[in-house]
Scaffold this motif. Structure first.
Motif, PDB file in Angstrom:
ATOM      1  N   LEU A   1       0.832  -1.203   0.000  1.00  0.00           N
ATOM      2  CA  LEU A   1       0.000   0.000   0.000  1.00  0.00           C
ATOM      3  C   LEU A   1       0.867   1.253   0.000  1.00  0.00           C
ATOM      4  O   LEU A   1       0.599   2.209  -0.739  1.00  0.00           O
ATOM      5  N   LEU A   2       1.922   1.259   0.814  1.00  0.00           N
ATOM      6  CA  LEU A   2       2.791   2.430   0.886  1.00  0.00           C
ATOM      7  C   LEU A   2       3.410   2.736  -0.471  1.00  0.00           C
ATOM      8  O   LEU A   2       3.442   3.891  -0.907  1.00  0.00           O
ATOM      9  N   LEU A   3       3.888   1.703  -1.165  1.00  0.00           N
ATOM     10  CA  LEU A   3       4.489   1.945  -2.474  1.00  0.00           C
ATOM     11  C   LEU A   3       3.446   2.470  -3.458  1.00  0.00           C
ATOM     12  O   LEU A   3       3.731   3.373  -4.259  1.00  0.00           O
ATOM     13  N   THR A   4       2.227   1.940  -3.404  1.00  0.00           N
ATOM     14  CA  THR A   4       1.173   2.393  -4.315  1.00  0.00           C
ATOM     15  C   THR A   4       0.834   3.863  -4.078  1.00  0.00           C
ATOM     16  O   THR A   4       0.730   4.662  -5.019  1.00  0.00           O
ATOM     17  N   LEU A   5       0.676   4.239  -2.810  1.00  0.00           N
ATOM     18  CA  LEU A   5       0.373   5.631  -2.492  1.00  0.00           C
ATOM     19  C   LEU A   5       1.546   6.540  -2.845  1.00  0.00           C
ATOM     20  O   LEU A   5       1.354   7.674  -3.300  1.00  0.00           O
ATOM     21  N   ALA A   6       2.772   6.046  -2.638  1.00  0.00           N
ATOM     22  CA  ALA A   6       3.950   6.842  -2.979  1.00  0.00           C
ATOM     23  C   ALA A   6       4.038   7.074  -4.481  1.00  0.00           C
ATOM     24  O   ALA A   6       4.379   8.176  -4.939  1.00  0.00           O
ATOM     25  N   ALA A   7       3.721   6.032  -5.261  1.00  0.00           N
ATOM     26  CA  ALA A   7       3.759   6.180  -6.722  1.00  0.00           C
ATOM     27  C   ALA A   7       2.730   7.196  -7.189  1.00  0.00           C
ATOM     28  O   ALA A   7       3.002   8.018  -8.084  1.00  0.00           O
ATOM     29  N   GLN A   8       1.545   7.184  -6.574  1.00  0.00           N
ATOM     30  CA  GLN A   8       0.521   8.161  -6.945  1.00  0.00           C
ATOM     31  C   GLN A   8       0.973   9.572  -6.575  1.00  0.00           C
ATOM     32  O   GLN A   8       0.769  10.529  -7.336  1.00  0.00           O
ATOM     33  N   ALA A   9       1.596   9.715  -5.424  1.00  0.00           N
ATOM     34  CA  ALA A   9       2.068  11.030  -4.998  1.00  0.00           C
ATOM     35  C   ALA A   9       3.158  11.547  -5.934  1.00  0.00           C
ATOM     36  O   ALA A   9       3.175  12.744  -6.285  1.00  0.00           O
ATOM     37  N   CYS A  10       4.043  10.654  -6.359  1.00  0.00           N
ATOM     38  CA  CYS A  10       5.146  11.076  -7.231  1.00  0.00           C
ATOM     39  C   CYS A  10       4.675  11.395  -8.644  1.00  0.00           C
ATOM     40  O   CYS A  10       5.359  12.117  -9.380  1.00  0.00           O
TER      41      CYS A  10
END
Length: 435
Positions: A39-48
């Motif tokens: 989940l953290l990587l998914t949210l980070a990718a969306q933020a980036c």
């Protein structure tokens, strides 16, 4: 509406965490393949995507179970789908290191972080509030002090790198709800069901009982950890003030100044000084033994050791230092005075050449006692006296080697730093001798 707000706030939290990272520097996500890190990587990718920043994922392959290859495959699929570069670090966990399996795996994991994450970059870890509650309970059951009860910090500096846990204030239930909304898949580690592991026992047995009676138990425990963090920060500030008042040298604490502090402040100061020096802090029993020797007679050479550190009392000071490894190899050693010097005590950057030039056939030996050197303008001097003049501590004298030429001692070298303590007339040393 409240649920939608929580979902929006979780993504906004990651956006805000991204804004706190240095512009242009890589942000890493430690990706195990489980719910939290996926989940953290998914949210980070969306933020980036909204706020462009280089994002990489790091998976540590421990090789401790058959499912490990499946974790890696899942991480590769997820990173590929998100368009995030994935780096995999294969590690060997030292089961016989005396740390327990969980501790040894953690050491291997952090070594992998150090190899891949460059100083100045940020690594995000996916621990959440329930993890913090477990950490607090484990620390309490082990009798930890305030620092242990503080649990995992939200942000901390580690060897020049920034480690951050942007999800630490959120519960696993919130993460599960967000993952379900996003349609995420993840891998459940089968070892998470092994109740022989302390953390799993707390998660599977104790916390459900606590939450059945006190529904907000995890939140309350995490809140207590936050209070402990604040108290630890204040204690650390006090220790820094005490250190400054005693001269500011963490490696040597004056006994007279220490004696003027209460026992509690003595303990806090010694731990603080160890952290300043990058040394492991002494366990409670070792620390009590050490502080009990502060009143030793002036000529006593008290010595207390723990892990990779040790403390010695000498000349009115408490000296904190890293324990040197045992020697590897045998004496004597032949040396031409110019080649890189590799000794049983480690490598040293040093050269020793005759003033008239030419080649020298030298031999390095450990001290035997009674050696004398002919010094320019001083005549023949006993090496023991020269070491005393150099104020070399007794434990450092154990690592002094004597350089011989034609059956005559011509220099004394302190290892492993390669510092010349004395050089005979007719010889030139580099670095310049202090003798």
């Amino acid at each position: 509406m409240a649920l939608q707000h929580k979902r929006a706030s979780l993504q906004a939290l990651i956006d805000d965490a991204l804004a706190e990272t240095p512009p242009g520097r890589v942000v890493w996500v430690a990706l195990s393949g489980g719910l939290d890190s996926s989940l953290l990587l998914t949210l980070a990718a969306q933020a980036c995507r909204r706020h462009p920043r280089p994002l990489h994922a790091l998976h540590v392959h421990h090789g401790l179970q058959h499912a490990a290859d499946g974790f890696e495959r899942h991480c590769r699929r997820l990173a590929s789908r998100l368009g995030v570069p994935l780096f995999v670090e294969h590690v060997a966990v030292e089961r016989d290191a005396g740390l327990g399996l969980e501790g040894a795996a953690r050491e291997a994991r952090y070594a992998a972080f150090a190899r891949r994450v460059v100083p100045g970059e940020t690594l995000w870890l996916a621990q959440h509030r329930d993890d913090q509650a477990e950490t607090f309970l484990l620390a309490a059951l082990r009798g930890s002090g305030v620092r242990g009860l503080a649990g995992m910090p939200t942000v901390r500096e580690w060897q020049g790198r920034c480690f951050a846990r942007p999800l630490l204030a959120h519960s696993r239930a919130e993460l599960e709800a967000e993952a379900a909304r996003l349609g995420l898949n993840w891998i459940d580690d089968p070892t998470n069901r092994d109740e022989a592991l302390d953390r799993n026992f707390l998660r599977l047995r104790l916390l459900p009982l606590l939450q059945a009676r006190w529904p907000h138990a995890a939140q309350a425990l995490a809140s207590s950890a936050a209070h402990a963090t604040e108290a630890d920060s204040l204690i650390d500030d006090l220790a820094a003030q005490d250190l400054a008042a005693l001269g500011g040298d963490a490696a040597r604490l004056p006994l007279a100044g220490l004696a003027g502090l209460s026992p509690a402040r003595q303990r806090v100061l010694v731990r603080h000084a160890c952290r300043r020096l990058g040394l492991p802090t002494p366990p409670q029993g070792r620390l009590a033994t050490l502080l009990a020797q502060l009143e030793a007679r002036p000529d006593a050479q008290a010595h207390v050791a723990w892990a990779e550190a040790e403390a010695r009392i000498w000349r009115g000071g408490l000296h904190l230092l890293r324990r040197q490894p045992p020697p590897r190899g045998a004496w004597p050693l032949a040396w031409d005075g110019r080649s890189p010097l590799a000794t049983p005590w480690g490598k040293a950057e040093a050269t020793l050449v005759p003033d008239e030039g030419g080649e020298a056939c030298l031999e390095l030996r450990q001290r035997e006692g009674g050696e004398r050197l002919r010094l320019a303008g001083r005549g023949s001097r006993e090496l023991k006296r020269l070491l005393q003049e150099a104020a070399l501590p007794p434990w450092a004298r154990e690592r002094v080697v004597v350089v011989w030429h034609a059956a005559e001692p011509v220099a004394a070298l302190a290892l492993p730093e390669g510092r010349w303590l004395a050089v005979a007339a007719g010889w030139s040393a580099h670095p310049v001798s202090s003798g």
